[in-house]
Design an enzyme around this catalytic site. Structure first.
Site, short mmCIF file in Angstrom:
data_model
loop_
_atom_site.label_atom_id
_atom_site.label_comp_id
_atom_site.label_asym_id
_atom_site.label_seq_id
_atom_site.Cartn_x
_atom_site.Cartn_y
_atom_site.Cartn_z
N ASP A 242 18.61 70.20 -39.39
CA ASP A 242 17.48 71.11 -39.18
C ASP A 242 16.83 70.93 -37.81
OD1 ASP A 242 17.82 71.95 -41.93
OD2 ASP A 242 16.95 70.02 -42.45
N GLU A 243 17.64 70.55 -36.81
CA GLU A 243 17.11 70.36 -35.47
C GLU A 243 16.89 71.68 -34.74
OE1 GLU A 243 19.86 68.87 -36.57
OE2 GLU A 243 19.54 66.70 -36.48
N ASP B 90 6.90 73.15 -28.71
CA ASP B 90 5.59 73.76 -28.98
C ASP B 90 4.93 73.24 -30.25
OD1 ASP B 90 7.93 75.24 -29.97
OD2 ASP B 90 6.43 76.44 -31.03
N GLY C 270 21.88 75.47 -43.58
CA GLY C 270 20.94 76.58 -43.54
C GLY C 270 20.50 76.78 -42.10
N HIS C 271 21.13 77.72 -41.42
CA HIS C 271 20.79 77.97 -40.02
C HIS C 271 19.94 79.23 -39.92
CE1 HIS C 271 24.61 75.60 -38.76
NE2 HIS C 271 23.62 74.82 -39.09
N LYS D 47 11.80 72.71 -30.36
CA LYS D 47 10.48 72.70 -31.00
C LYS D 47 9.42 71.91 -30.22
CE LYS D 47 11.72 74.10 -35.59
NZ LYS D 47 11.36 74.07 -36.99
N GLN E 137 24.82 70.28 -40.89
CA GLN E 137 24.15 69.01 -41.18
C GLN E 137 23.99 68.27 -39.84
OE1 GLN E 137 27.11 69.66 -43.45
NE2 GLN E 137 25.56 71.03 -44.21
N THR F 219 10.97 76.48 -26.75
CA THR F 219 9.51 76.54 -26.88
C THR F 219 9.06 77.59 -27.90
OG1 THR F 219 9.47 78.07 -25.00
CG2 THR F 219 9.11 75.74 -24.50
N LYS G 192 19.60 74.05 -34.60
CA LYS G 192 20.93 74.41 -34.06
C LYS G 192 21.15 75.91 -34.07
CE LYS G 192 23.42 72.01 -36.96
NZ LYS G 192 22.64 70.96 -37.61
N PRO H 82 10.24 71.13 -49.10
CA PRO H 82 9.48 70.69 -47.93
C PRO H 82 10.23 69.54 -47.26
CG PRO H 82 8.29 70.16 -49.96
CD PRO H 82 9.51 70.91 -50.36
P1 IMP Z 1 25.05 67.72 -49.88
O1 IMP Z 1 25.56 68.08 -48.52
O2 IMP Z 1 24.58 68.91 -50.67
O3 IMP Z 1 26.04 66.89 -50.66
O4 IMP Z 1 23.76 66.79 -49.72
C1 IMP Z 1 23.84 65.50 -49.16
C2 IMP Z 1 22.64 65.21 -48.27
O5 IMP Z 1 22.72 66.01 -47.10
C3 IMP Z 1 21.28 65.53 -48.92
O6 IMP Z 1 20.34 64.57 -48.46
C4 IMP Z 1 20.95 66.90 -48.36
O7 IMP Z 1 19.56 67.14 -48.35
C5 IMP Z 1 21.51 66.77 -46.95
N1 IMP Z 1 21.87 68.06 -46.36
C6 IMP Z 1 22.93 68.83 -46.65
N2 IMP Z 1 22.95 69.93 -45.88
C7 IMP Z 1 21.90 69.85 -45.06
C8 IMP Z 1 21.40 70.67 -44.01
O8 IMP Z 1 21.96 71.71 -43.65
N3 IMP Z 1 20.26 70.23 -43.39
C9 IMP Z 1 19.66 69.05 -43.73
N4 IMP Z 1 20.10 68.26 -44.69
C10 IMP Z 1 21.20 68.64 -45.36
#
Ligand code: IMP
Length: 437
Positions: free
Chosen positions: A12-13, A335, A39-40, A333, A223, A416, A15, A306
């Site tokens: 969640d940086e 800002d 989740g992008h 991020k 990830q 920003t 990307k 959250p």
């Molecule tokens: P999994 O990938 O569903 O097996 O989850 C393993 C770990 O990776 C958990 O802590 C999830 O919250 C984390 N995780 C998986 N996908 C993402 C992502 O896209 N962003 C942030 N954390 C992720």
């Protein structure tokens, strides 16, 4: 030119925005690991898109998107996403989306097993996205997985589903779940496989031909580094190789083909799910954590959870820079920190009173480390939408330089705001050069 983009922290940086920005300059955008656990969020003008399975390049007409062999693909999630995008005016067609024959399928029993496995772990649970990612990779490593190419051969698909479900149902039922019906799974998967057939391709051959022909390729990680199954905070990780090495195994491109690796680094840190997080804003800092969560809209794009918020961790990011060999960094991020009086940066870890120099392999140790902080003054003015580094408050520039020194990599870009235009690009950086070619 082949560039790999990797998140440096726990995901969640930001990307999505950076890949989207880069995608304009590239012919092909590929993903190489993970599945719809990602989740992008991509903001284009007033439209916002959330991508889980498809590469962010999909929002750019004319780009070819590749779902590489290292991925795990839930065919239902693929078409749900394609249909959602179609409703937003983006067409997901076989002319521009290629799905590897060698990628593995996520089927309903993987999702059920993900639930069972988390329940079994109780307090020790990983906090997965419950999308079946881990169980699908378990089947892959266990040599019983069903690959995309198998799905279009009905006899193979049926016998594998029957065999795998026998074992899966035993576990599901033992833990109080309801047994799944192989006929139902077979008929649903066959129907989806038929729809998927025109998208299926030998993406390894496609990628290598594109590389030989000098087409530009952007390889998008999902990830992030600290969720890597080898190098991350095991066992609180995802089940794939999220780091730069995975870009080769997950697409079939040889290492020497890669031109550079771009690290995506956020000015603070977040984490979703369980697991150690040394710089988390806890006792006495909950309000700051909440402020960052609200300003940064830190809620999971996949699950709405959250996100846990914390200070920038330069020690962990140095580790990420080393594993991935970051050539350049995009800092996102900025800002979000505009409102802070002071900003802390973790520059080292102490364990049992002693400073350590290697990133702890044992998660219990990582829970116990004491972060060593440097405190920098905040700039207390808006940087939102700034596009020129000279227009930043000097304290914000100092913060950026401090981070760059601490992680030992140049900053090529600073974000920003969520929109494409809300970006500072440093023309003399490697990233600046990639963007101008
Ligand atoms: P999994 O990938 O569903 O097996 O989850 C393993 C770990 O990776 C958990 O802590 C999830 O919250 C984390 N995780 C998986 N996908 C993402 C992502 O896209 N962003 C942030 N954390 C992720």
């Amino acid at each position: 030119m082949i560039i790999v983009v990797i998140g440096a922290q726990w995901g969640d940086e930001g990307k999505g925005k950076i890949v989207d920005l880069l995608a304009e300059r590239f012919d092909v955008v590929a993903r190489y690991q993970g599945g719809h656990n990602a989740g992008h969020s991509v903001q284009v003008g007033s439209s916002s898109f959330v991508l889980h399975l498809l590469p962010s390049g999909i929002v750019h007409p004319g780009k070819t998107c590749v779902l590489g062999n290292g991925m795990v693909i839930d065919p239902k999630a693929f078409f749900d996403e394609a249909d959602r995008l179609a409703a937003q005016g983006i067409s997901v067609t076989p002319e521009r989306v290629l799905v590897s024959t060698r990628a593995h399928l996520i089927l309903p029993y993987h999702r059920a097993l993900d639930h069972t496995s988390e329940e079994r772990l109780g307090n020790e649970k990983v906090g997965t996205t419950l999308r079946g990612i881990g169980p699908a990779y378990e089947d892959k490593a266990g040599r019983r997985g069903i690959r995309v190419a198998d799905a279009v051969v009905p006899s193979v698909l049926r016998s594998r589903i029957e065999r795998n479900l026998e074992d899966a149902n035993r576990i599901i039922v033992a833990y109080g779940g309801e047994a799944l019906d192989p006929d139902e799974i077979f008929s649903e998967t066959s129907r989806l496989a038929e729809r998927l057939a025109p998208f299926i391709a030998d993406t390894t051959r496609y990628m290598n031909r594109a590389a030989r022909e000098g087409r530009t390729i952007l390889i998008e990680g999902a990830q992030a580094t600290l969720l890597d199954v080898d190098h991350g905070t095991y066992p609180f990780v995802t089940s794939s190789t999220t780091t730069a090495g995975g870009a080769c195994t997950g697409t079939g491109l040889a290492p020497h083909r890669i031109t550079g690796v771009l690290g995506i680094v956020r000015t603070y840190t977040t984490r979703v799910g369980e697991g150690p997080f040394p710089t988390e804003m806890l006792k006495g800092e909950e309000e700051l954590g909440q402020l960052i969560r609200e300003r940064g809209r830190e809620y999971g794009a996949s699950t709405g959870r959250p996100r846990r918020c914390g200070w920038f961790d330069a020690f962990a990011t140095r580790y990420a820079a080393e594993i991935n060999g970051f050539t350049s960094v995009a800092l996102t991020k900025l800002d979000v920190l505009d409102a802070l009086d002071e900003i802390k940066v973790c520059v080292g870890y102490r364990l049992d009173g002693r400073e350590i120099d290697s990133f702890p392999a044992v998660s219990q140790d990582l829970r116990r480390v004491e972060p060593m902080y440097a405190t920098l003054p905040g700039w207390k003015s808006s940087t939102e939408g700034v596009t020129d580094a000279d227009k930043l408050p000097s304290k914000a520039r100092d913060y950026i330089e401090f981070l760059s020194r601490e992680i030992g990599v140049e900053i090529g870009l600073v974000s920003t705001g969520p929109e494409r235009g809300q970006t500072i690009i440093y023309g003399d950086s490697a990233l600046g050069r990639w963007l101008s070619t």
